[in-house]
Design an enzyme around this catalytic site. Structure first.
Site, PDB file in Angstrom:
ATOM      1  N   PRO A 115       0.825  -1.209   0.000  1.00  0.00           N
ATOM      2  CA  PRO A 115       0.000   0.000   0.000  1.00  0.00           C
ATOM      3  C   PRO A 115       0.855   1.253   0.000  1.00  0.00           C
ATOM      4  CG  PRO A 115      -0.090  -1.078   2.146  1.00  0.00           C
ATOM      5  CD  PRO A 115       0.719  -1.975   1.256  1.00  0.00           C
ATOM      6  N   ALA A 124      10.367   3.205  -2.225  1.00  0.00           N
ATOM      7  CA  ALA A 124      11.709   2.618  -2.337  1.00  0.00           C
ATOM      8  C   ALA A 124      11.636   1.232  -2.983  1.00  0.00           C
ATOM      9  CB  ALA A 124      12.355   2.512  -0.958  1.00  0.00           C
ATOM     10  N   ALA A 125      10.596   0.469  -2.645  1.00  0.00           N
ATOM     11  CA  ALA A 125      10.480  -0.885  -3.199  1.00  0.00           C
ATOM     12  C   ALA A 125      10.233  -0.839  -4.709  1.00  0.00           C
ATOM     13  CB  ALA A 125       9.356  -1.650  -2.491  1.00  0.00           C
ATOM     14  N   ASP A 166      15.220   3.118   4.052  1.00  0.00           N
ATOM     15  CA  ASP A 166      14.194   2.440   3.252  1.00  0.00           C
ATOM     16  C   ASP A 166      14.831   1.752   2.049  1.00  0.00           C
ATOM     17  OD1 ASP A 166      12.572   3.676   5.073  1.00  0.00           O
ATOM     18  OD2 ASP A 166      11.178   4.528   3.613  1.00  0.00           O
TER      19      ASP A 166
HETATM   20  C1  MEV Z   1      10.695   6.480   6.729  1.00  0.00           C
HETATM   21  O1  MEV Z   1      10.435   5.114   6.468  1.00  0.00           O
HETATM   22  C2  MEV Z   1      11.752   6.615   7.785  1.00  0.00           C
HETATM   23  C3  MEV Z   1      12.074   8.052   8.207  1.00  0.00           C
HETATM   24  O2  MEV Z   1      13.033   7.938   9.277  1.00  0.00           O
HETATM   25  C4  MEV Z   1      12.630   8.886   7.078  1.00  0.00           C
HETATM   26  C5  MEV Z   1      14.024   8.453   6.648  1.00  0.00           C
HETATM   27  O3  MEV Z   1      14.717   7.736   7.339  1.00  0.00           O
HETATM   28  O4  MEV Z   1      14.426   8.901   5.546  1.00  0.00           O
HETATM   29  C6  MEV Z   1      10.856   8.757   8.779  1.00  0.00           C
END
Ligand code: MEV
Length: 329
Positions: A115, A124-125, A166
């Protein structure tokens, strides 16, 4: 860390009209167990893979002069695509350039079970799966850093200033510790079953990161204290993970959720889902990813317990839940 990049032979008459080559790639979602937001300020963070939430991409050469995208969110040419697709378009262009196919006209198909806007690493995926598909199409192997840079280029378009966790987590087979750009694997002493619950509200990572930055400007000492406590929770969790100590991990998750609330990225709904999971017997629960919507991650004692927790989370208003087990390793 070596990343498995799919390789398949391609027909030699590749550029002939009616070119039937196709490059395919996959990647999975991730959940951050500890350290989101704090990681942006140099703290360590721990992420786990969500293998059952996968994205598949296919890239085919096309005689048309423009990049064409087919996905659940949009079908059409890159020039008419909504803003939301900009990271994907960036990933395609960066990936083609990296594999030496910058001039190639292609069409991209995306099929994703991840989602969007739920803190599970969907952008990212998709970028990781695109990089793998482009490498597959060109019949080349991307080095881990080249691969990472493609995903990060897309992530910069999606979130502005991503820490990189990510991009690493969606390509890693198991749990990782991420610290200042460096990745290592973590030991897991016992299987860990997590329930993920969607709060039903999308959360913008860029917005959440901006909110923390604003709060830190307004209250540097208070925010740095919270960031440092989040950092300690992440670092301390490594031993709990190694020992498979669910009860200690759960307690840390509850503490991390509280601190993320102090950073300003929780919501009434996320707090209610954390409470519901805990009341239903979860060792602990917390928001995961950027927050301001998105998902809650709860740690169950077993797969049977997870079913019970998932039911409680749905009764508390989560429109969907997923259960995943991180294997002992
Ligand atoms: C997002 O999945 C994680 C955050 O820490 C942003 C990041 O690390 O770039 C909120």
């Amino acid at each position: 860390m070596n990343l498995p990049i799919p390789m398949r032979p391609h027909p030699s008459a590749a550029d002939a009209p009616g070119d039937r080559r196709v490059g395919v790639g996959t990647a999975h979602a991730k959940a951050i167990l500890f350290g989101e937001h704090a990681v942006v300020y140099g703290a360590p963070a721990i992420a786990v893979p969500l293998h059952q939430l996968e994205v598949e991409t296919a890239i085919r050469p096309t005689p048309r002069a423009e990049l064409r995208i087919e996905s659940e969110l949009f079908a059409g040419t890159a020039s008419t695509a909504p803003e939301l697709l900009r990271p994907v378009i960036t990933a395609v262009r960066a990936a083609l350039a990296s594999v030496g196919s910058a001039g190639e006209h292609v069409q991209l198909r995306v099929r994703s079970a991840i989602p969007h806007g739920r803190g599970l690493g969907s952008s990212a995926a998709v970028a990781a799966a695109v990089a793998r598909a482009a490498a597959d199409l060109a019949g080349v192997e991307l080095g881990p850093e080249e691969f990472h840079e493609i995903v990060q280029r897309a992530e910069r378009v999606a979130h502005g200033n991503p820490s990189g966790i990510d991009a690493r987590a969606v390509a890693a087979a198991g749990p990782i510790r991420f610290h200042r750009g460096r990745v290592s694997t973590t030991g897991v002493g016992a299987p860990l079953t997590f329930v993920l619950a969607d709060s039903g509200a999308p959360g913008s990572t860029a917005e959440a990161v901006a909110r923390v930055r604003e709060r830190r400007t307004a209250d540097p000492a208070g925010m740095d204290r919270a960031i440092s406590q989040l950092s300690d929770l992440a670092e301390g969790s490594l031993l709990d993970l190694e020992l498979g100590d669910r009860s200690a991990l759960g307690a840390r998750m509850l503490e991390a959720h509280e601190l993320l609330g102090r950073l300003g990225v929780s919501t009434v709904k996320l707090d209610a889902l954390v409470d519901a999971a805990h009341a239903a017997g979860a060792h602990g629960a917390k928001l995961t990813g950027g927050g301001l919507g998105g998902c809650v991650l709860a740690l169950a004692d077993s797969e049977d317990e997870a079913e019970h927790i998932a039911l409680a989370l749905r009764a508390a208003g989560a429109p969907r839940t997923w259960t995943t087990t991180v294997a002992a390793a």
